[in-house]
Scaffold this motif. Structure first.
Motif, PDB file in Angstrom:
ATOM      1  N   VAL A 115       0.818  -1.221   0.000  1.00  0.00           N
ATOM      2  CA  VAL A 115       0.000   0.000   0.000  1.00  0.00           C
ATOM      3  C   VAL A 115       0.847   1.265   0.000  1.00  0.00           C
ATOM      4  N   SER A 116       2.141   1.134   0.260  1.00  0.00           N
ATOM      5  CA  SER A 116       3.014   2.305   0.337  1.00  0.00           C
ATOM      6  C   SER A 116       3.737   2.589  -0.968  1.00  0.00           C
ATOM      7  N   MET A 117       3.652   1.665  -1.920  1.00  0.00           N
ATOM      8  CA  MET A 117       4.424   1.761  -3.152  1.00  0.00           C
ATOM      9  C   MET A 117       3.499   1.820  -4.371  1.00  0.00           C
ATOM     10  N   ARG A 118       4.059   2.247  -5.482  1.00  0.00           N
ATOM     11  CA  ARG A 118       3.400   2.137  -6.788  1.00  0.00           C
ATOM     12  C   ARG A 118       4.209   1.170  -7.639  1.00  0.00           C
ATOM     13  N   PHE A 119       3.500   0.387  -8.468  1.00  0.00           N
ATOM     14  CA  PHE A 119       4.142  -0.560  -9.375  1.00  0.00           C
ATOM     15  C   PHE A 119       3.703  -0.188 -10.795  1.00  0.00           C
ATOM     16  N   GLN A 131      -7.990   3.345  -6.667  1.00  0.00           N
ATOM     17  CA  GLN A 131      -9.142   3.155  -5.789  1.00  0.00           C
ATOM     18  C   GLN A 131      -8.831   3.650  -4.378  1.00  0.00           C
ATOM     19  N   VAL A 132      -7.627   3.338  -3.909  1.00  0.00           N
ATOM     20  CA  VAL A 132      -7.222   3.791  -2.583  1.00  0.00           C
ATOM     21  C   VAL A 132      -7.191   5.317  -2.524  1.00  0.00           C
ATOM     22  N   CYS A 133      -6.613   5.935  -3.552  1.00  0.00           N
ATOM     23  CA  CYS A 133      -6.522   7.400  -3.576  1.00  0.00           C
ATOM     24  C   CYS A 133      -7.906   8.031  -3.622  1.00  0.00           C
ATOM     25  N   ALA A 135     -10.667   6.771  -2.409  1.00  0.00           N
ATOM     26  CA  ALA A 135     -11.253   6.619  -1.076  1.00  0.00           C
ATOM     27  C   ALA A 135     -10.660   7.642  -0.110  1.00  0.00           C
ATOM     28  N   MET A 136      -9.338   7.809  -0.181  1.00  0.00           N
ATOM     29  CA  MET A 136      -8.685   8.798   0.681  1.00  0.00           C
ATOM     30  C   MET A 136      -9.254  10.193   0.450  1.00  0.00           C
ATOM     31  N   GLU A 137      -9.402  10.557  -0.812  1.00  0.00           N
ATOM     32  CA  GLU A 137      -9.917  11.891  -1.142  1.00  0.00           C
ATOM     33  C   GLU A 137     -11.320  12.090  -0.589  1.00  0.00           C
ATOM     34  N   ALA A 138     -12.158  11.064  -0.711  1.00  0.00           N
ATOM     35  CA  ALA A 138     -13.527  11.176  -0.226  1.00  0.00           C
ATOM     36  C   ALA A 138     -13.567  11.299   1.295  1.00  0.00           C
ATOM     37  N   ILE A 139     -12.787  10.475   1.983  1.00  0.00           N
ATOM     38  CA  ILE A 139     -12.775  10.488   3.447  1.00  0.00           C
ATOM     39  C   ILE A 139     -12.212  11.809   3.972  1.00  0.00           C
ATOM     40  N   LEU A 140     -11.098  12.234   3.382  1.00  0.00           N
ATOM     41  CA  LEU A 140     -10.489  13.492   3.799  1.00  0.00           C
ATOM     42  C   LEU A 140     -11.387  14.669   3.444  1.00  0.00           C
ATOM     43  N   GLY A 141     -11.977  14.645   2.264  1.00  0.00           N
ATOM     44  CA  GLY A 141     -12.831  15.749   1.834  1.00  0.00           C
ATOM     45  C   GLY A 141     -14.009  15.963   2.767  1.00  0.00           C
ATOM     46  N   ARG A 142     -14.638  14.876   3.225  1.00  0.00           N
ATOM     47  CA  ARG A 142     -15.757  15.008   4.163  1.00  0.00           C
ATOM     48  C   ARG A 142     -15.307  15.669   5.458  1.00  0.00           C
ATOM     49  N   ALA A 143     -14.127  15.264   5.951  1.00  0.00           N
ATOM     50  CA  ALA A 143     -13.624  15.825   7.209  1.00  0.00           C
ATOM     51  C   ALA A 143     -13.287  17.304   7.049  1.00  0.00           C
ATOM     52  N   GLN A 144     -12.777  17.671   5.887  1.00  0.00           N
ATOM     53  CA  GLN A 144     -12.455  19.081   5.649  1.00  0.00           C
ATOM     54  C   GLN A 144     -13.717  19.928   5.479  1.00  0.00           C
ATOM     55  N   GLU A 145     -14.696  19.404   4.784  1.00  0.00           N
ATOM     56  CA  GLU A 145     -15.950  20.130   4.605  1.00  0.00           C
ATOM     57  C   GLU A 145     -16.653  20.361   5.946  1.00  0.00           C
ATOM     58  N   ALA A 146     -16.501  19.405   6.854  1.00  0.00           N
ATOM     59  CA  ALA A 146     -17.115  19.523   8.183  1.00  0.00           C
ATOM     60  C   ALA A 146     -16.281  20.383   9.122  1.00  0.00           C
ATOM     61  N   LYS A 147     -15.147  20.884   8.639  1.00  0.00           N
ATOM     62  CA  LYS A 147     -14.237  21.713   9.427  1.00  0.00           C
ATOM     63  C   LYS A 147     -13.755  20.995  10.698  1.00  0.00           C
ATOM     64  N   VAL A 148     -13.430  19.715  10.521  1.00  0.00           N
ATOM     65  CA  VAL A 148     -12.823  18.972  11.625  1.00  0.00           C
ATOM     66  C   VAL A 148     -11.389  18.574  11.288  1.00  0.00           C
ATOM     67  N   ALA A 149     -11.008  18.697  10.012  1.00  0.00           N
ATOM     68  CA  ALA A 149      -9.633  18.412   9.595  1.00  0.00           C
ATOM     69  C   ALA A 149      -9.064  19.641   8.903  1.00  0.00           C
ATOM     70  N   ARG A 150      -7.765  19.821   9.001  1.00  0.00           N
ATOM     71  CA  ARG A 150      -7.097  20.955   8.373  1.00  0.00           C
ATOM     72  C   ARG A 150      -7.484  21.042   6.899  1.00  0.00           C
ATOM     73  N   THR A 151      -7.722  22.245   6.431  1.00  0.00           N
ATOM     74  CA  THR A 151      -8.138  22.425   5.040  1.00  0.00           C
ATOM     75  C   THR A 151      -6.979  22.299   4.059  1.00  0.00           C
ATOM     76  N   ASP A 152      -5.743  22.355   4.553  1.00  0.00           N
ATOM     77  CA  ASP A 152      -4.596  22.252   3.645  1.00  0.00           C
ATOM     78  C   ASP A 152      -4.037  20.833   3.563  1.00  0.00           C
TER      79      ASP A 152
END
Length: 219
Positions: A115-119, A131-133, A135-152
């Motif tokens: 999961v840490s490498m690209r092939f 797919q992982v990326c 999912a990450m974007e969706a999970i992080l985006g929700r947290a940022q929109e809710a103003k619970v995670a840093r926006t940067d």
């Protein structure tokens, strides 16, 4: 005419081939978990009780064996990511996602590498990492929109958590196997939203992130 045995030979050969494949996969999962994705294929074949040629007949390339060995675990990981994305509390979603990812790294050095490498030469792993990326974007985006995670924060910042976690696990697994959890908790605290001030150092670009992950898998 009597039965020459030819009618039963093919099914028996298929059963033998299936058993060999499962033995190879069992040995591969153990070897990758202990030694990482560069574990010796000759050692895996010996552990499975087959010739190296038999291993290559089932899995012509190392990446083929990696994909088969991690298929079930990757499916479980993506299911956890979907649960995190659907969490009522976006912060719980983000933190539980990272805890699941880091916990799976802690128990399996090979999955840690995977999961840490690209092939880049493998279209299938590229699709999986995309797919992982996503999912990450969706999970992080929700947290940022809710103003619970840093926006940067970016997904590059989440990927670097896995790189740091990898090194922590390597250093402490024999002496303090839960040390990674403390570091993750400290990291998560730094991810919390405390205003819109950006850091002085910019995040990795998408291309920089991709190149760094690909470099980790280079021989």
């Amino acid at each position: 005419m009597g039965d020459t045995g030819q009618g039963t030979a093919a099914p028996r050969l298929r059963r033998d081939a299936a058993r060999n494949r499962e033995r190879i996969l069992e040995a591969a999962r153990l070897a990758f978990a202990q030694q990482g994705v560069d574990a010796s294929l000759e050692h895996i074949a010996r552990s499975a009780g087959v010739a190296i040629g038999t291993l290559y007949r089932h899995f012509p390339k190392r990446i083929d064996l990696l994909l088969a060995a991690f298929a079930e675990k990757f499916g479980a990981f993506m299911a956890a990511a979907e649960s995190a994305r659907a969490a009522d509390d976006p912060w719980v979603g983000l933190s539980s996602y990272l805890e699941t990812l880091c916990g799976m790294q802690a128990g399996d050095r090979g999955f840690n590498d995977f999961v840490s490498m690209r092939f880049p030469a493998s279209a299938e792993t590229e699709s999986m990492h995309d797919q992982v990326c996503a999912a990450m974007e969706a999970i992080l985006g929700r947290a940022q929109e809710a103003k619970v995670a840093r926006t940067d924060l970016t997904i590059g910042d989440l990927v670097t958590v896995t790189w740091a976690n990898s090194r922590i696990i390597e250093a402490t697994s024999d002496v303090a196997p839960r040390a990674w959890r403390r570091q993750l908790m400290l990291t998560l605290e730094s991810f919390r939203y405390r205003g819109d001030a950006d850091l002085d150092e910019p995040p990795l670009t998408r291309q920089q992130l991709y190149d760094a992950m690909a470099r980790l898998s280079a021989p």
